[in-house]
Design an enzyme around this catalytic site. Structure first.
Site, mmCIF file in Angstrom:
data_model
loop_
_atom_site.group_PDB
_atom_site.id
_atom_site.type_symbol
_atom_site.label_atom_id
_atom_site.label_comp_id
_atom_site.label_asym_id
_atom_site.label_seq_id
_atom_site.Cartn_x
_atom_site.Cartn_y
_atom_site.Cartn_z
ATOM 1 N N SER A 14 41.491 -10.752 -10.213
ATOM 2 C CA SER A 14 39.567 -10.487 -10.826
ATOM 3 C C SER A 14 38.904 -11.450 -9.883
ATOM 4 C CB SER A 14 39.660 -11.262 -12.736
ATOM 5 O OG SER A 14 40.520 -10.572 -12.858
ATOM 6 N N GLY A 15 39.143 -11.886 -9.275
ATOM 7 C CA GLY A 15 38.210 -12.696 -8.398
ATOM 8 C C GLY A 15 37.721 -11.926 -7.616
ATOM 9 N N THR A 42 47.137 -11.880 -11.576
ATOM 10 C CA THR A 42 47.885 -12.366 -12.674
ATOM 11 C C THR A 42 46.833 -11.915 -14.063
ATOM 12 O OG1 THR A 42 48.868 -14.587 -11.578
ATOM 13 C CG2 THR A 42 48.757 -14.584 -13.893
ATOM 14 N N CYS A 43 46.226 -12.252 -14.563
ATOM 15 C CA CYS A 43 45.946 -11.777 -15.615
ATOM 16 C C CYS A 43 45.912 -10.577 -15.834
ATOM 17 C CB CYS A 43 43.856 -12.374 -15.495
ATOM 18 S SG CYS A 43 42.962 -11.986 -17.370
ATOM 19 N N CYS A 48 47.071 -13.047 -18.807
ATOM 20 C CA CYS A 48 46.251 -12.389 -19.803
ATOM 21 C C CYS A 48 46.470 -12.042 -20.688
ATOM 22 C CB CYS A 48 44.925 -13.216 -19.866
ATOM 23 S SG CYS A 48 44.424 -14.537 -18.516
ATOM 24 N N LYS A 51 50.372 -11.020 -22.122
ATOM 25 C CA LYS A 51 50.330 -11.996 -23.536
ATOM 26 C C LYS A 51 49.297 -11.796 -24.415
ATOM 27 C CE LYS A 51 47.697 -15.261 -23.285
ATOM 28 N NZ LYS A 51 46.560 -16.152 -22.673
ATOM 29 N N TYR A 99 40.763 -1.231 -12.015
ATOM 30 C CA TYR A 99 40.705 -1.837 -11.371
ATOM 31 C C TYR A 99 40.230 -1.278 -10.015
ATOM 32 C CZ TYR A 99 40.756 -6.172 -13.470
ATOM 33 O OH TYR A 99 40.246 -7.239 -13.789
ATOM 34 N N TYR A 178 50.096 -24.523 -21.875
ATOM 35 C CA TYR A 178 49.766 -23.716 -22.893
ATOM 36 C C TYR A 178 50.556 -22.121 -22.664
ATOM 37 C CZ TYR A 178 47.214 -21.810 -18.690
ATOM 38 O OH TYR A 178 46.913 -20.834 -17.063
ATOM 39 N N ILE A 179 50.882 -22.568 -21.543
ATOM 40 C CA ILE A 179 51.828 -21.366 -21.241
ATOM 41 C C ILE A 179 53.248 -20.906 -21.488
ATOM 42 C CG2 ILE A 179 52.834 -19.755 -19.868
ATOM 43 C CD1 ILE A 179 50.830 -20.145 -17.133
ATOM 44 N N GLU A 182 52.543 -21.144 -25.780
ATOM 45 C CA GLU A 182 51.898 -19.700 -26.383
ATOM 46 C C GLU A 182 52.933 -19.408 -26.583
ATOM 47 O OE1 GLU A 182 47.346 -19.269 -23.833
ATOM 48 O OE2 GLU A 182 49.459 -18.589 -22.939
ATOM 49 N N GLY A 262 53.972 -25.226 -14.321
ATOM 50 C CA GLY A 262 53.347 -25.313 -14.212
ATOM 51 C C GLY A 262 53.033 -24.155 -13.099
ATOM 52 N N THR A 311 40.374 -16.555 -15.889
ATOM 53 C CA THR A 311 39.680 -15.183 -14.922
ATOM 54 C C THR A 311 37.889 -15.452 -15.225
ATOM 55 O OG1 THR A 311 42.397 -14.424 -15.435
ATOM 56 C CG2 THR A 311 40.223 -13.218 -15.246
ATOM 57 N N HIS A 435 28.950 -18.476 -45.706
ATOM 58 C CA HIS A 435 29.863 -18.449 -46.871
ATOM 59 C C HIS A 435 30.431 -16.970 -47.711
ATOM 60 C CE1 HIS A 435 31.842 -20.701 -50.349
ATOM 61 N NE2 HIS A 435 31.603 -19.327 -50.641
ATOM 62 N N GLU A 440 32.110 -21.946 -41.046
ATOM 63 C CA GLU A 440 31.434 -22.467 -42.282
ATOM 64 C C GLU A 440 30.879 -23.693 -41.760
ATOM 65 O OE1 GLU A 440 30.735 -22.756 -46.508
ATOM 66 O OE2 GLU A 440 32.713 -20.953 -46.285
#
Length: 452
Positions: A14-15, A42-43, A48, A51, A99, A178-179, A182, A262, A311, A435, A440
């Site tokens: 992406s970058g 990767t994303c 991302c 996943k 892409y 987190y990986i 998840e 990691g 990302t 509500h 809220e």
């Protein structure tokens, strides 16, 4: 000196893609880009996007269960991994095409090849051909790794999950980030028997302590066998799977062992140090605020720099690089108050400081609540939502917001706008509640539960 390109980008994530496209389309630069695997990085290809699609797939059994409580005669049936996998492959191929098409329309020349740095202005492709460029951008991202131990070659990484021919019946997931969390939730939701080892005392190190405990409890309640203070000692292949000896003395057999302990910056064998580019101890490219390395012609963005490994941040860094180098508008990517989400079940959305971080900066007030949400509560589910605001006592600014709930990622995106603008607790209080909603609660938290 004449160069083949104004910019050569190594890495099609992406970058790198954003930088290449903007430099070519908006600044008129001659741009080349090399990617050795699949465009999107990767994303899009192994992170991302696939996943999140797996998160959606894994949530349907619970939807059917709740539907019955609401009067629907609904049955989930069996999950067909082969059907999902085929649809997933098709979607990733479509996104890769998007892409690639965007780059081609911008005029970027694409090389489907590994590329390394030959010198500060030269890139060498896998076939030995060299290309020169006034500026070179390293955007090769990160990669998962498995530590060395007996039988480590039998383990898989997160890259391999999307390539399963069939789902394992029993899986061990090693890691507490987190990986790991998840995938523990995803595979548990898809009917896999999941055991998770983490060597630390609590999962999701670095996140808010209260949120960590809330998520760990929810994961265990949903059937994940979470064992903290535990690690793998060795793995051996046996007749019915993989035998794992744990550091707590127990052993068991699994069909697969996934290590998610990691990721490392993807710089090995790229010739960076030989060209004079300084690397950090973990292999990350050392850059300044404008993403420039120790070699003036070489820049780097994204996970390969080990700044904020997200990302959207890599995309911002790529855009800032183009502004700085090709538009004469020196621009720093903003790494402050970056919101993020962990797609566990329930989700965790966060922006700003944790309670622990905030305490080290001065007096704070903590506003927190946990409650049963309407939808799952009606269905008799034991779920509990957690919402939390951390407020600086003097300025009254909201320093952090933490949400553990279904759709927490959607909520935190909007809360992040207010917090980025410097909203105070009183700004939240003045906002009328919508509500009935879970969100809220963010504007009805009246009394602090803790101060300090």
């Amino acid at each position: 000196m004449s160069f083949d390109y104004d910019l050569f980008v190594i890495g099609g994530g992406s970058g790198g893609v954003r930088a290449a496209r903007l430099a070519a389309a908006e600044a008129g630069a001659r741009v080349g880009l090399a990617e050795e695997y699949r465009m999107g990085g990767t994303c899009v290809i192994r992170g991302c996007v696939p996943k999140k699609l797996m998160v959606y797939a894994s949530g349907y059994p619970r939807v059917f269960e709740e539907a019955r409580a609401y009067g629907w005669q609904a049955q989930a049936g069996e999950f067909d991994w082969t059907v999902f996998r085929a649809r997933l492959d098709d979607e990733l191929t479509r996104l890769e095409g998007v892409y690639r098409g965007n780059l081609e329309r911008a005029g970027v020349e694409i090389f489907d090849s590994r590329a390394v740095l030959a010198d500060p202005h030269t890139v060498r492709l896998a076939n030995g051909i060299e290309k020169t460029a006034r500026h070179i951008l390293i955007a090769t991202g990160g990669r998962p790794f498995v530590p060395e131990f007996p039988g480590c070659d039998l383990a898989i990484t997160s890259n391999d999950v999307f390539l399963f021919e069939s789902l394992p019946k029993r899986i061990l997931i090693v890691g507490g980030g987190y990986i790991a969390c998840e995938f523990a939730c995803i595979l548990n939701g898809l009917g896999v028997e999941v055991t998770q080892f983490y060597r630390g005392a609590q999962i999701l190190r670095g996140f808010d302590e209260e949120a960590r405990g809330h998520i760990a409890g929810a994961m265990c309640a949903q059937g994940v066998d979470l064992r903290v203070g535990c690690n793998v000692q060795r793995i051996d292949r046996v007749e019915d799977g993989l035998w794992v000896k744990a550091t707590d003395g127990r052993d068991a057999v699994f069909d697969a062992v996934l290590f998610a302990t990691g990721r490392r910056p993807n710089t090995d064998g790229m010739g960076l140090e030989e060209a004079g580019v300084r690397l950090k101890q973990n292999g990350a490219v050392e850059v300044d605020a404008w993403s420039q390395s120790s070699v003036p012609s070489v820049y780097a963005v994204g996970d390969v720099t080990d700044r904020v490994a997200l990302t959207p941040v890599a995309i911002r860094e790529g855009a800032a690089f183009v502004e700085t180098v090709f538009k004469a508008n020196p621009t720093r990517a903003d790494h402050e108050l970056v919101p993020g989400a962990v797609f566990t079940q329930p989700e965790y959305g966060a922006v700003g400081m944790t309670e622990e971080e905030a305490r080290s900066h001065g007096p704070i007030e903590v506003y927190s609540t946990a409650f049963r949400p309407m939808q799952s509560g009606f269905a008799g589910q034991p779920d509990r939502v957690m919402m939390k605001l951390i407020v600086e006592t003097g300025s009254r600014k909201v320093l952090g917001c933490h949400i553990v709930a279904d759709h927490a990622a959607e909520m935190i995106q909007l809360a992040a706008v207010a917090i980025k603008m410097g909203a105070t607790k009183e700004d939240f209080d003045r906002t009328v509640a919508v509500h009935p909603t879970m969100a809220e609660e963010l504007v009805t938290l009246k009394a602090p539960v803790r101060t300090g």
